[in-house]
Enzyme design. Structure first.
Site, mmCIF file in Angstrom:
data_model
loop_
_atom_site.group_PDB
_atom_site.id
_atom_site.type_symbol
_atom_site.label_atom_id
_atom_site.label_comp_id
_atom_site.label_asym_id
_atom_site.label_seq_id
_atom_site.Cartn_x
_atom_site.Cartn_y
_atom_site.Cartn_z
ATOM 1 N N ILE A 7 0.832 -1.217 0.000
ATOM 2 C CA ILE A 7 0.000 0.000 0.000
ATOM 3 C C ILE A 7 0.864 1.263 0.000
ATOM 4 O O ILE A 7 0.345 2.362 -0.164
ATOM 5 C CB ILE A 7 -1.038 0.050 1.168
ATOM 6 N N SER A 8 2.160 1.109 0.233
ATOM 7 C CA SER A 8 3.025 2.296 0.275
ATOM 8 C C SER A 8 3.950 2.412 -0.927
ATOM 9 O O SER A 8 4.698 3.386 -1.032
ATOM 10 C CB SER A 8 3.872 2.292 1.562
ATOM 11 N N PRO A 19 9.842 1.040 -1.382
ATOM 12 C CA PRO A 19 9.803 -0.299 -1.978
ATOM 13 C C PRO A 19 9.150 -1.304 -1.030
ATOM 14 O O PRO A 19 9.239 -1.143 0.186
ATOM 15 C CB PRO A 19 11.284 -0.650 -2.187
ATOM 16 N N ASP A 20 8.516 -2.333 -1.605
ATOM 17 C CA ASP A 20 8.051 -3.403 -0.709
ATOM 18 C C ASP A 20 9.234 -4.330 -0.433
ATOM 19 O O ASP A 20 10.389 -3.978 -0.732
ATOM 20 C CB ASP A 20 6.806 -4.111 -1.276
ATOM 21 N N PHE A 21 8.983 -5.484 0.143
ATOM 22 C CA PHE A 21 10.088 -6.357 0.536
ATOM 23 C C PHE A 21 10.368 -7.450 -0.489
ATOM 24 O O PHE A 21 11.508 -7.735 -0.815
ATOM 25 C CB PHE A 21 9.786 -7.001 1.908
ATOM 26 N N ARG A 22 9.294 -8.070 -1.000
ATOM 27 C CA ARG A 22 9.482 -9.321 -1.725
ATOM 28 C C ARG A 22 9.176 -9.261 -3.216
ATOM 29 O O ARG A 22 9.284 -10.286 -3.892
ATOM 30 C CB ARG A 22 8.650 -10.426 -1.054
ATOM 31 N N GLN A 59 1.424 -3.827 8.882
ATOM 32 C CA GLN A 59 2.790 -4.344 9.082
ATOM 33 C C GLN A 59 3.800 -3.249 8.775
ATOM 34 O O GLN A 59 4.993 -3.444 8.921
ATOM 35 C CB GLN A 59 3.052 -5.506 8.121
ATOM 36 N N ASN A 60 3.320 -2.117 8.302
ATOM 37 C CA ASN A 60 4.240 -1.083 7.825
ATOM 38 C C ASN A 60 4.778 -0.243 8.978
ATOM 39 O O ASN A 60 4.092 -0.023 9.977
ATOM 40 C CB ASN A 60 3.553 -0.199 6.793
ATOM 41 N N ASP A 102 6.183 2.773 8.180
ATOM 42 C CA ASP A 102 6.403 4.090 7.571
ATOM 43 C C ASP A 102 5.512 5.180 8.157
ATOM 44 O O ASP A 102 5.629 6.344 7.783
ATOM 45 C CB ASP A 102 6.220 4.021 6.045
ATOM 46 N N HIS A 120 4.161 -4.427 13.422
ATOM 47 C CA HIS A 120 5.616 -4.561 13.365
ATOM 48 C C HIS A 120 6.312 -3.316 13.904
ATOM 49 O O HIS A 120 7.448 -3.024 13.544
ATOM 50 C CB HIS A 120 6.066 -4.889 11.935
ATOM 51 N N THR A 133 -0.147 -6.991 0.735
ATOM 52 C CA THR A 133 0.727 -7.844 1.539
ATOM 53 C C THR A 133 0.837 -9.238 0.946
ATOM 54 O O THR A 133 -0.153 -9.788 0.440
ATOM 55 C CB THR A 133 0.272 -7.927 3.011
ATOM 56 N N SER A 134 2.049 -9.803 1.059
ATOM 57 C CA SER A 134 2.267 -11.164 0.569
ATOM 58 C C SER A 134 1.776 -12.185 1.593
ATOM 59 O O SER A 134 1.762 -13.376 1.302
ATOM 60 C CB SER A 134 3.760 -11.386 0.292
ATOM 61 N N ASN A 173 -4.730 -6.692 -4.173
ATOM 62 C CA ASN A 173 -3.284 -6.911 -4.244
ATOM 63 C C ASN A 173 -2.888 -7.224 -5.684
ATOM 64 O O ASN A 173 -3.729 -7.597 -6.486
ATOM 65 C CB ASN A 173 -2.911 -8.102 -3.340
ATOM 66 N N CYS A 177 -3.194 -1.374 -5.643
ATOM 67 C CA CYS A 177 -4.048 -1.087 -4.473
ATOM 68 C C CYS A 177 -4.853 0.196 -4.648
ATOM 69 O O CYS A 177 -6.039 0.249 -4.297
ATOM 70 C CB CYS A 177 -3.201 -0.860 -3.224
HETATM 71 P P1 OAD Z 1 5.899 -7.966 0.845
HETATM 72 O O1 OAD Z 1 6.931 -7.266 0.043
HETATM 73 O O2 OAD Z 1 6.210 -9.337 1.323
HETATM 74 O O3 OAD Z 1 4.550 -8.073 -0.018
HETATM 75 C C1 OAD Z 1 4.006 -6.958 -0.683
HETATM 76 C C2 OAD Z 1 2.817 -7.414 -1.518
HETATM 77 O O4 OAD Z 1 2.198 -6.270 -2.080
HETATM 78 C C3 OAD Z 1 3.180 -8.346 -2.658
HETATM 79 O O5 OAD Z 1 2.198 -9.357 -2.774
HETATM 80 C C4 OAD Z 1 3.159 -7.408 -3.876
HETATM 81 O O6 OAD Z 1 2.803 -8.086 -5.069
HETATM 82 C C5 OAD Z 1 2.074 -6.458 -3.481
HETATM 83 N N1 OAD Z 1 2.195 -5.109 -4.058
HETATM 84 C C6 OAD Z 1 3.294 -4.331 -4.172
HETATM 85 N N2 OAD Z 1 2.984 -3.111 -4.652
HETATM 86 C C7 OAD Z 1 1.637 -3.126 -4.865
HETATM 87 C C8 OAD Z 1 0.700 -2.154 -5.349
HETATM 88 N N3 OAD Z 1 1.061 -0.926 -5.718
HETATM 89 N N4 OAD Z 1 -0.587 -2.542 -5.423
HETATM 90 C C9 OAD Z 1 -0.992 -3.769 -5.052
HETATM 91 N N5 OAD Z 1 -0.158 -4.711 -4.573
HETATM 92 C C10 OAD Z 1 1.146 -4.394 -4.477
HETATM 93 O O7 OAD Z 1 5.495 -6.989 2.036
HETATM 94 P P2 OAD Z 1 4.717 -7.358 3.382
HETATM 95 O O8 OAD Z 1 3.686 -8.399 3.134
HETATM 96 O O9 OAD Z 1 4.271 -6.079 3.971
HETATM 97 O O10 OAD Z 1 8.902 -6.781 8.303
HETATM 98 O O11 OAD Z 1 5.890 -7.959 4.263
HETATM 99 C C11 OAD Z 1 5.640 -8.346 5.591
HETATM 100 C C12 OAD Z 1 6.827 -8.096 6.471
HETATM 101 O O12 OAD Z 1 7.980 -8.706 5.902
HETATM 102 C C13 OAD Z 1 7.189 -6.644 6.619
HETATM 103 O O13 OAD Z 1 6.459 -6.004 7.616
HETATM 104 C C14 OAD Z 1 8.668 -6.673 6.905
HETATM 105 C C15 OAD Z 1 9.130 -7.864 6.125
HETATM 106 O O14 OAD Z 1 10.138 -8.617 6.689
HETATM 107 C C16 OAD Z 1 9.768 -5.850 8.853
HETATM 108 O O15 OAD Z 1 10.512 -5.211 8.201
HETATM 109 C C17 OAD Z 1 9.775 -5.636 10.286
#
Ligand code: OAD
Length: 390
Positions: free
Chosen positions: A79-80, A86-89, A159-160, A162, A179, A254-255, A278, A315
């Site tokens: 969502i950010s 950047p996201d994580f995965r 979980q964010n 930010d 988190h 979220t993944s 997602n 999102c």
């Molecule tokens: P992830 O990076 O694991 O997952 C992000 C998800 O969002 C993925 O399924 C992407 O495909 C999707 N995505 C990315 N950008 C998008 C967009 N603009 N619109 C729709 N979907 C989008 O991130 P989290 O699930 O948040 O912990 O990861 C969970 C935790 O893992 C985090 O809180 C972090 C990490 O280790 C800490 O840093 C403490």
């Protein structure tokens, strides 16, 4: 916190922290019974189907009905990303794919408490790059703000770290920052635990220093939850009541790979609809995880699917599409416009005060200190620095 994908470091939070918070017991036994029954396909009557159609339109109609009064949002890094974080995965662009320069034993080590205690430098170098700066919450954040204003938001579990939910105008009591957050930091030494605020930590980080406690010289760590640490007790306390009475669960960005957060999807009553917005389908059934007690996951596609809806894409687009179906689209767009303009004007004022002769502040972290707001909320009302945690 632990990873569910097998790559992440060992569990720290779930069983211990639940026991600590005294939150296990009958409800968990019930959950386990239901999980086993569902996983093994045994007995239990099929729950009443409350959506007239397994689609975004079906969810919107349900939201407009009397039966939908309490919505819980579960959100993650996706969502950010539209705000520039950047996201994580995500392959290629995700943070974990871009940590080569830190020479970590494995990517998640950067958030591993055991590794951090030995090598705090990589985390702080990354924090210098990542600390929320002049960031604007996304349409998705403001969609949650609208849910609140419409009286529908029971809670946002994020979980964010930010703080953009706060910047968008959600109050600390409406949030569970599962988190943790950068808002506060503590000395790591257990006999000290002196608290520091974000501006103190930032000053060190932007001077490329590892923050050290003024009292005892131990490392000071922002209060974000690392792998191997417990989630805040607020998470375990509130989920007990929230997830019993929720009428609709909306999961965004979220993944669902990190436990115990991911298992929340299976905490809702069996009849409660679950909407995933997602880029990809996540949180689907996994027999192994079910048997481990981490929930039965979502079912979007099978013959038995009766309550789960996946809207795949960005999102922000998903929230706009839902808002349109609800008749809120213009209101949402206007809210975003107004709030972003307010953030821009605060930044412009700060730029002036940073001009030669002004107060030289670090260039990052302007909007993160917004830290939520009072009634009316958000950046437009310019409330800053509300870092209350309850
Ligand atoms: P992830 O990076 O694991 O997952 C992000 C998800 O969002 C993925 O399924 C992407 O495909 C999707 N995505 C990315 N950008 C998008 C967009 N603009 N619109 C729709 N979907 C989008 O991130 P989290 O699930 O948040 O912990 O990861 C969970 C935790 O893992 C985090 O809180 C972090 C990490 O280790 C800490 O840093 C403490």
């Amino acid at each position: 916190m632990s990873g569910a994908d097998g790559n992440a470091p060992p569990p720290g939070a779930d069983p211990d922290a639940e026991a600590e918070s005294g939150s296990t017991g009958d409800s968990d036994m019930e959950l386990l019974r239901n999980l086993l029954a569902r996983t093994l396909g045994l007995g239990t009557d099929p729950p009443e189907r409350v959506l007239d159609e397994l689609s975004l339109a079906g969810v919107a109609r349900f939201m407009q009905s009397e039966r939908c009064r309490r919505v819980v949002c579960m959100v993650g890094a996706g969502i950010s990303t539209a705000a520039g974080i950047p996201d994580f995965r995500s392959p290629g662009t995700g943070l974990y794919a871009n940590l080569g320069r830190y020479e970590l034993p494995y990517p998640e080590a950067i958030f591993d408490i055991a590794y951090f205690k030995q090598h705090p430098e990589p985390f702080f170098a990354l924090a210098k790059e990542l600390l929320p700066g002049q960031l604007k919450p996304t349409v998705c954040h403001y969609f949650m703000r609208l849910l609140k204003e419409k009286g529908l938001l029971l809670r946002c579990y994020t979980q964010n770290i930010d703080t953009l939910e706060r910047v968008a105008g959600l109050q600390p009591e409406e949030l569970v920052e599962a988190h943790g957050t950068f808002q506060t930091a503590h000395c790591l030494r257990s006999s000290c635990r002196h608290q520091y605020d974000l501006s103190w930590v930032k000053e060190k980080i932007f001077s490329s220093l590892v923050p050290k406690c003024d009292k005892c010289q131990s490392v000071v760590k922002p209060d974000i939850v690392f792998f191997g640490e417990n989630l805040p007790s607020r998470f375990f306390t509130l989920l007990q009541s929230d997830f019993q009475k929720v009428d609709l669960l909306i999961i965004m960005g979220t993944s669902l790979q990190v436990q115990p957060f991911a298992s929340l999807v299976s905490r809702v009553p069996a009849g409660t609809p679950r909407l995933l917005i997602n880029k990809e389908k996540t949180g689907q059934s996994d027999v192994f995880m079910s048997l481990m007690g981490f929930g039965s996951g979502m079912d979007f596609d099978s013959d038995k699917a009766y309550r789960d809806v996946a809207w795949l894409g960005d999102c922000d687009e998903g929230c706009l599409a839902l808002a349109e179906l609800l008749g809120w689209k213009k209101e949402l767009q206007e809210l975003v416009r107004k709030e972003h303009a307010a953030i821009d004007s605060v930044a412009a004022r700060e730029d002036k005060s940073d001009a030669p002769g002004g107060d030289p502040k670090p260039r990052r972290g302007r909007t993160d200190s917004t830290g939520g707001s009072t009634e009316g909320g958000g950046a437009a009302s310019e409330h800053r620095g509300d870092s209350k945690e309850s």
